[in-house]
Design a protein around this motif. Structure first.
Motif, PDB file in Angstrom:
ATOM      1  N   LEU A 762       0.806  -1.219   0.000  1.00  0.00           N
ATOM      2  CA  LEU A 762       0.000   0.000   0.000  1.00  0.00           C
ATOM      3  C   LEU A 762       0.841   1.271   0.000  1.00  0.00           C
ATOM      4  O   LEU A 762       0.406   2.312  -0.514  1.00  0.00           O
ATOM      5  N   ARG A 763       2.040   1.206   0.560  1.00  0.00           N
ATOM      6  CA  ARG A 763       2.830   2.431   0.631  1.00  0.00           C
ATOM      7  C   ARG A 763       3.253   2.940  -0.744  1.00  0.00           C
ATOM      8  O   ARG A 763       3.566   4.117  -0.917  1.00  0.00           O
ATOM      9  N   LYS A 764       3.251   2.055  -1.734  1.00  0.00           N
ATOM     10  CA  LYS A 764       3.610   2.476  -3.088  1.00  0.00           C
ATOM     11  C   LYS A 764       2.538   3.361  -3.717  1.00  0.00           C
ATOM     12  O   LYS A 764       2.778   4.037  -4.713  1.00  0.00           O
ATOM     13  N   LEU A 765       1.331   3.349  -3.147  1.00  0.00           N
ATOM     14  CA  LEU A 765       0.266   4.189  -3.680  1.00  0.00           C
ATOM     15  C   LEU A 765       0.485   5.664  -3.377  1.00  0.00           C
ATOM     16  O   LEU A 765      -0.106   6.537  -4.006  1.00  0.00           O
ATOM     17  N   ASN A 766       1.300   5.944  -2.345  1.00  0.00           N
ATOM     18  CA  ASN A 766       1.527   7.326  -1.893  1.00  0.00           C
ATOM     19  C   ASN A 766       0.259   7.975  -1.356  1.00  0.00           C
ATOM     20  O   ASN A 766       0.134   9.206  -1.358  1.00  0.00           O
ATOM     21  N   TRP A 767      -0.706   7.166  -0.909  1.00  0.00           N
ATOM     22  CA  TRP A 767      -1.894   7.718  -0.275  1.00  0.00           C
ATOM     23  C   TRP A 767      -1.545   8.161   1.153  1.00  0.00           C
ATOM     24  O   TRP A 767      -0.546   7.738   1.737  1.00  0.00           O
ATOM     25  N   LYS A 768      -2.411   8.989   1.693  1.00  0.00           N
ATOM     26  CA  LYS A 768      -2.261   9.442   3.080  1.00  0.00           C
ATOM     27  C   LYS A 768      -3.568   9.202   3.831  1.00  0.00           C
ATOM     28  O   LYS A 768      -4.655   9.425   3.285  1.00  0.00           O
ATOM     29  N   GLU A 769      -3.456   8.775   5.076  1.00  0.00           N
ATOM     30  CA  GLU A 769      -4.644   8.491   5.870  1.00  0.00           C
ATOM     31  C   GLU A 769      -5.185   9.773   6.516  1.00  0.00           C
ATOM     32  O   GLU A 769      -4.441  10.705   6.787  1.00  0.00           O
ATOM     33  N   VAL A 770      -6.494   9.771   6.757  1.00  0.00           N
ATOM     34  CA  VAL A 770      -7.115  10.900   7.438  1.00  0.00           C
ATOM     35  C   VAL A 770      -8.281  10.389   8.272  1.00  0.00           C
ATOM     36  O   VAL A 770      -9.000   9.467   7.870  1.00  0.00           O
TER      37      VAL A 770
END
Length: 835
Positions: A762-770
């Protein structure tokens, strides 16, 4: 007159002496193969008088008359010391450096790398060195340089051309070249810093203000974290071993006889907010002698960035362990939409005073200041001042753009650009149009067609045309006139409405502005306008859900706003309005089926067919006071830039409707306290934004439904993330409008990838949690029978942001749950777009 004569002679003598007691030392720094060593450090031993070589390895340095030892340093190479004698004449001195001969200590059978012990010592001394120097002043020279190394011929269908002569035939060109000289002042505790820019030169702009600022390129590794788009952990931080791997590569002796340990630092995970590269540590004293670190776009979750590199060299000012930064080179590469840019900021920190005397009040809320005459220095001044020689490319850029500037500023050139850009083309019908007279700083525009072609059940098909006229006093727009017009026609209602708004910004220090507006329009019952017009058009036509509820308003308004003092701003207004109800005039939609699902144009059912306008005429006075504790600012010759504060904003809003004035029927007093913070930093754990408010009617003798307090709700599957910290995601729009005392609070916490970075895929997506939540309470029953829940209302949300492709990442997805007290209300899925 005698004093003037005396001071004139003193000035002449001081100028003459400055040329007789020092001379320019120059030369080239080479490696063992005779190749240039760009950005090598050169300084006079036991002083902070130094420089760095330019990109071609050339250096120059003003050295006082006498005998000196000149030190040549480059990370990864042995330090070289040359003795010279300066006698008032220019001296040429080249230096050839050899690669470092790292000495490996006797091999000790151990499972632990020596770097672990060394770094634990360094980390233990971090706070000591962070606070060792409690005050100083120094001179700072910075050269900034951006170069376009590849440019497409078109961007989003628009011709790029040669950018006014900047690009060559290879699509390369210098975008930005600037030099600046500043004085930086520091004092702690508490930590306070101030920078005053004395001189500034920008290639192609004789009045340009340099972007170069020492206080904005402060990469202090003795701080636990450095903010670069996100919080980046220093390899000297207390918890560095959780994010970094350290490897000892060897040691060498410096010119002072100290042992320097070379430590390789590597992030444990590619997406960790961490640097990679090398630290040069003084053995036994455990301070930094040099730094060569890199940062990737993955580490800061910014795909635009390729890499950024920070190289620092420190110099010992006082034995045994007082070292200060001497040179810093920050280089970078980034790209977007086919454009590729490389650049650097070269900084020289010299002439340290470790015991400056500051007058009371010297450190205030002004962080940065550019002197009024900073841009007036000529090339002779810069030739005598700059410590970093210009490369041939930089020299040519100054010459080229000095000539181009005369063309760029000429009326003929600006008119020719305007003629090309002012051509009306077919796509302007869809995407908007702007006519410009750049020479006179005037612009006329209208927005894209999707913003002025609308639909609602009251007016049917609506043409809402909003042209804008603006003319500025100068190219920066420090003061301006602006006129906004509006023409609104509903084909089903067959009524033409319109209005005008005049705004005059008088100056940009206190931002004093007068705004006069008036006309006839159709506002929403909630002045915060929670229903997006375009979104309502789509929901109405496709699914016959008309969330938009509007009324008719004829009004006149006068508003004055200004910054009273740093941290205190005000807006005051007076308004008269006549309000009247509106009804649906169409049931048209694109949905199949004969039965219409449209609801009446009433915010709540009880107002359908009833008199919702008990006070149709209103005369209101309003005052907003905003307090931003500790707000800081930067001062430019003709404007200020005010920054956010680490403390919350406090806003007090007061509204008074006065009966009898101009026939006003309304009579009430309303006060609202709002506290808001946009960036509460939690280090590597991300940041929070939150707001909390409370309000009440002091007296409420006469009012209409739109005068109530309306918490901002949402019933769609779409939202605006910029409003999530002050609005609700699932609350019905009007059911809980209140005239009772109320409280509400909202919070959103952005984890910045803190969890996802630890998950390999999942870290390859470069998403950020909120995550987030909101609550609202008043002694108020629901005004809509469809919603029977009793307050307090509260909701929770969790989701992901920074979703998209490559550098285009505007999307956010949230899952939300809402409750009335202990009772579950509903679940929602929201898509947000941040633009």
């Amino acid at each position: 007159m005698n004093n003037l004569f005396k001071y004139s002679w003193l000035l002449i003598l001081s100028i003459c002496s400055s040329y007789t007691v020092s001379a320019q030392l120059s030369g080239k720094v080479l490696n063992e193969k005779g190749e240039a060593l760009p950005y090598a450090t050169v300084y006079v031993r036991n002083t902070s008088n130094g420089t760095v070589a330019n990109a071609a390895g050339f250096y120059q340095l003003n050295v006082p008359e006498g005998n000196h030892e000149v030190v040549f340093q480059y990370i990864g190479y042995n330090t070289k010391v040359e003795e010279i004698t300066i006698s008032g004449k220019a001296v040429t001195l080249n230096a050839k450096l050899e690669p470092s001969d790292l000495q490996l200590k006797e091999v000790v059978i151990s499972s632990k790398d020596p770097a672990e012990r060394i770094m634990r010592e360094v980390i233990a001394k971090r706070s000591y060195y962070k606070n060792k120097v409690d005050k100083y002043a120094c001179d700072v020279y910075i050269k900034g340089f951006y170069k376009l190394i590849d440019a497409p011929k078109k961007i989003l269908g628009q011709e790029v051309g040669n950018m006014g002569g900047i690009l060559d035939t290879n699509r390369n060109g210098v975008l930005y070249l600037s030099e600046s000289v500043s004085k930086v002042y520091f004092k702690s505790p508490p930590e306070q810093k101030k920078e005053i820019m004395i001189s500034s030169r920008v290639s192609g702009n004789d009045n340009g203000y340099s972007l170069n600022r020492a206080t904005l390129t402060d990469f202090d590794l003795y701080s636990e974290r450095i903010n670069i788009e996100r919080e980046i952990l220093s390899p000297l931080a207390d918890n560095a071993f959780g994010y970094y791997k350290f490897k000892w590569l060897g040691s060498y002796k410096d010119l002072n006889g100290y042992t320097i340990e070379k430590i390789q630092v590597t992030p444990k995970r590619e997406s960790d907010p961490a640097f990679s590269g090398y630290l040069y540590v003084v053995d036994s004293w455990w301070n930094l002698a040099g730094v060569d670190l890199s940062l990737t776009g993955t580490a800061i979750k910014q795909p635009v960035l390729d890499t950024m590199r920070v190289q620092q060299q420190f110099v010992m000012l006082q034995k045994p362990d007082t070292w200060r930064l001497l040179t810093q080179v920050t280089s970078f590469k980034f790209g977007i939409l086919g454009i590729k840019v490389s650049g650097f900021f070269n900084g020289i920190f010299s002439n340290y005073d470790l015991n400056p005397s500051y007058e009371a009040g010297f450190f205030n809320n002004e962080l940065f200041k550019i002197e009024k005459k900073a841009g007036e220095f000529d090339s002779i001044y810069w030739n005598n001042t700059r410590p970093i020689p210009l490369t041939v490319e930089e020299q040519n850029d100054y010459v080229k753009k000095d000539s181009l500037q005369k063309i760029w500023k000429s009326k003929e050139f600006l008119d020719s650009i305007d003629r090309r850009q002012n051509r009306f083309e077919f796509n302007n019908l869809l995407f908007g149009y702007t006519w410009s007279n750049t020479y006179k700083h005037r612009h006329i525009s209208y927005p894209a067609v999707f913003s002025w072609v609308q639909f609602n059940t009251v007016q049917g098909l609506v043409l809402d045309f909003e042209p804008e006229l603006e003319w500025n006093s100068d190219e920066r727009g420090s003061d301006y006139w602006r006129i906004n017009g509006n023409l609104n026609y509903g084909f089903s209602e067959k009524i033409l409405r319109g209005g005008l708004k005049f705004k005059r910004l008088f100056e940009s220090i206190h931002y004093r502005a007068l705004e006069v507006s008036g006309g006839r329009h159709t506002p929403q019952f909630n002045e915060l306008e929670p229903v997006n017009i375009l979104l309502n058009t789509s929901y109405s036509l496709f699914s016959e859900r008309n969330y938009l509820k509007i009324y008719d308003k004829s009004f006149g308004n006068v508003t004055w706003s200004q910054v009273l003092a740093p941290g205190i701003s005000m807006t005051a207004f007076g308004e008269y309005a006549h309000r009247s109800p509106l009804i649906n005039h169409t049931s048209y939609s694109w949905r199949k089926g004969d039965e219409s699902r449209y609801t009446p144009n009433a915010p709540i059912p009880e107002l359908d067919g009833q008199d919702a306008f008990k006070t149709p005429d209103i005369f209101m006075l309003g005052l907003d006071l905003r307090f931003r504790i500790g707000q800081q600012y930067s001062t430019y010759p003709d404007y200020r830039i005010y920054t956010d504060s680490k403390w919350p904003d406090i806003t007090i809003r007061y509204r008074k409707a006065i009966a009898g004035v101009l026939g006003s029927d309304a009579d009430y007093d309303f006060v609202h306290l709002l506290i808001r913070q946009q960036n509460l930093n939690w280090g590597l754990g991300g940041y929070s934004e939150w707001s909390a408010g409370a309000g009440l009617f002091l007296q409420k003798n006469a009012y209409s439904f739109m005068d109530l307090y309306h918490p901002s709700g949402n019933l769609t599957n779409f939202g605006s993330p910029t409003r999530y910290s002050r609005s609700f995601l699932l609350l019905p729009y009007y059911a809980y409008a209140t005239d009772q005392p109320f409280v509400e609070a909202h919070a959103q916490h952005h984890l910045q990838g803190w969890l996802l970075d630890k998950l390999p895929l999942l870290r390859k997506l470069n998403w950020k949690e909120v995550i987030g939540g909101s609550i609202f309470y008043a002694e108020q029953e629901s005004r809509d029978p469809a919603y029977t829940g009793k307050l307090p209302y509260w909701e929770l949300n969790a989701g992901f942001e920074n979703i998209g492709i490559k550098a285009i990442r505007p999307l956010r997805i949230d899952f939300a749950w809402s409750f009335f007290g202990n009772e579950f209300h509903r679940f929602g899925f929201l898509i947000g777009v941040s633009l």
